[in-house]
Design a protein around this motif. Structure first.
Motif, PDB file in Angstrom:
ATOM      1  N   UNK A   1       0.829  -1.250  -0.092  1.00  0.00           N
ATOM      2  CA  UNK A   1       0.049   0.140  -0.051  1.00  0.00           C
ATOM      3  C   UNK A   1       0.819   1.222   0.175  1.00  0.00           C
ATOM      4  N   UNK A   2       2.062   1.416   0.743  1.00  0.00           N
ATOM      5  CA  UNK A   2       2.734   2.427   0.868  1.00  0.00           C
ATOM      6  C   UNK A   2       3.504   2.518  -0.574  1.00  0.00           C
ATOM      7  N   UNK A   3       3.901   1.504  -1.103  1.00  0.00           N
ATOM      8  CA  UNK A   3       4.606   1.582  -2.519  1.00  0.00           C
ATOM      9  C   UNK A   3       3.618   2.188  -3.666  1.00  0.00           C
ATOM     10  N   UNK A   4       2.296   1.773  -3.470  1.00  0.00           N
ATOM     11  CA  UNK A   4       1.420   2.265  -4.415  1.00  0.00           C
ATOM     12  C   UNK A   4       0.988   3.861  -4.324  1.00  0.00           C
ATOM     13  N   UNK A   5       0.954   4.195  -2.778  1.00  0.00           N
ATOM     14  CA  UNK A   5       0.777   5.562  -2.608  1.00  0.00           C
ATOM     15  C   UNK A   5       2.104   6.447  -2.945  1.00  0.00           C
TER      16      UNK A   5
ATOM     17  N   UNK B   1       2.135   6.847  -6.531  1.00  0.00           N
ATOM     18  CA  UNK B   1       0.913   7.553  -7.227  1.00  0.00           C
ATOM     19  C   UNK B   1       1.610   9.355  -6.895  1.00  0.00           C
ATOM     20  N   UNK B   2       2.440   9.388  -5.928  1.00  0.00           N
ATOM     21  CA  UNK B   2       2.942  10.518  -5.537  1.00  0.00           C
ATOM     22  C   UNK B   2       3.832  11.046  -6.647  1.00  0.00           C
ATOM     23  N   UNK B   3       4.683  10.195  -7.347  1.00  0.00           N
ATOM     24  CA  UNK B   3       5.526  10.507  -8.193  1.00  0.00           C
ATOM     25  C   UNK B   3       4.946  10.753  -9.802  1.00  0.00           C
ATOM     26  N   UNK B   4       3.724   9.921  -9.795  1.00  0.00           N
ATOM     27  CA  UNK B   4       2.963  10.316 -11.094  1.00  0.00           C
ATOM     28  C   UNK B   4       2.136  11.440 -10.916  1.00  0.00           C
ATOM     29  N   UNK B   5       1.353  11.808  -9.956  1.00  0.00           N
ATOM     30  CA  UNK B   5       0.406  12.657  -9.571  1.00  0.00           C
ATOM     31  C   UNK B   5       0.987  14.159  -9.091  1.00  0.00           C
TER      32      UNK B   5
END
Length: 340
Positions: free
Chosen positions: A59-63, A66-70
């Motif tokens: 879950x941390x990896x996904x979040x 997402x930070x790097x993408x968004x």
């Protein structure tokens, strides 16, 4: 959480939140070691804890992805920050802890996670450590977080490599961790002794101080065989001393409210009983017979309190730090996202 205007009033997830994943994975590792030594522990307990820790880590990896993408600007700014950037090392550290967690179930996956974690930690460590050699770092920004780019990944890589059968590679990583630790600790102690006290927001980072001797001790036990030798006892002894020192500093470190920055204590808190238990497993007797269970209980209490505080903050909607206006490029804030 969104405010009434529909705009986000929280900053994106700080990379320091990977301390949660590291702490949970390390605690699961302590339970796996405990189950091998104390047969009264059901095997389902460490298995459940390991699965939970892996879910949180993913879950941390996904979040963070997402930070790097968004919110790429925030991610880039974090990597340029002299304090926040050190916590990026927790990403590969957590990957190598995950490699140890899945090794029993899939050696191939464990090797893949180890290679990714080790390679990325080396690249990141060389990049961040290179900043120190270029000078200009302000003393007030020197905290135990500077252990993270080099010391933590080296020790964890040493443990993971030895566990996968790559003992000589583990020795190389262990050496890098030991000498980095000895060099950096003198810098941290000098800053603490002769400069202004750490601001309240950064004081929980002192919890990292417990990790090097005991995380290094776990690594040393992984690359050696037979009964624990003098050096192993020396590492554990220094870890116990650091634990006592931090206990003495708790009233000074403690903030008025819980923040995720307290997870800085978790890696060392979990590694200390892990080391003691592995020493028992290798034939240690005497004081280790009671040090191991006492340290194990204390670690579970400490990390249990962190879990409770984190869940409470999530329920209240204040787990993430509040968003702050962008600062000019030449201004370095002391208040660190995720380390409020």
């Amino acid at each position: 959480m969104d405010n009434s205007n529909g705009t986000n009033n929280h900053a994106p997830m700080p990379v320091a939140f990977f301390g949660i994943g590291v702490g949970l994975l390390a605690l699961a590792g302590a339970w796996r070691a405990a189950a091998r030594v104390w047969t009264m522990i059901p095997g389902a307990v460490p298995a459940l804890l390991t699965a939970t820790a892996l879910v949180v880590w993913v879950a941390l990896l996904v979040a963070y992805g997402r930070k790097w993408l968004v919110e790429r600007d925030a991610a880039v700014a974090e990597m340029r920050h002299p304090v926040q950037s050190s916590f990026a090392a927790l990403v590969p550290v957590s990957a190598m802890l995950a490699a140890q967690a899945v090794q029993t179930y899939s050696r191939g996956l464990a090797i893949a996670l180890f290679v990714i974690g080790a390679a990325s930690s080396l690249a990141l460590g060389v990049y961040l450590q290179g900043r120190f050699w270029q000078g200009g770092r302000k003393p007030e920004l020197t905290t135990p977080a500077i252990y993270l780019p080099t010391v933590a990944p080296s020790f964890v890589a040493g443990t993971a490599a030895a566990g996968l059968g790559f003992t000589q590679i583990g020795m190389l990583f262990f050496g890098a961790g030991v000498f980095s630790w000895l060099a950096i600790e003198s810098i941290v102690l000098h800053r603490a002794a002769v400069h202004e006290p750490l601001p309240e927001a950064l004081r929980p980072s002192l919890g990292i101080q417990l990790a090097p001797p005991v995380v290094g001790g776990v690594s040393y036990l992984a690359i050696t065989h037979g009964a624990p030798d003098t050096f192993a006892y020396m590492l554990l002894g220094y870890g116990l001393y650091q634990a006592l020192m931090l206990a003495r500093l708790v009233p000074w470190i403690r903030q008025s409210t819980f923040t995720p920055s307290y997870w800085a204590f978790s890696f060392g808190a979990a590694a200390l009983p892990t080391m003691a238990i592995r020493m028992l497993e290798r034939g240690a007797t005497g004081p280790m017979v009671w040090i191991a269970p006492v340290a194990f209980v204390v670690a579970n209490v400490v990390i249990g309190l962190m879990i409770a505080g984190t869940v409470r903050a999530m329920v209240r909607g204040n787990l993430l730090p509040a968003a702050t206006p962008a600062l000019p490029a030449n201004v370095t804030p002391i208040k660190v996202a995720g380390l409020r």
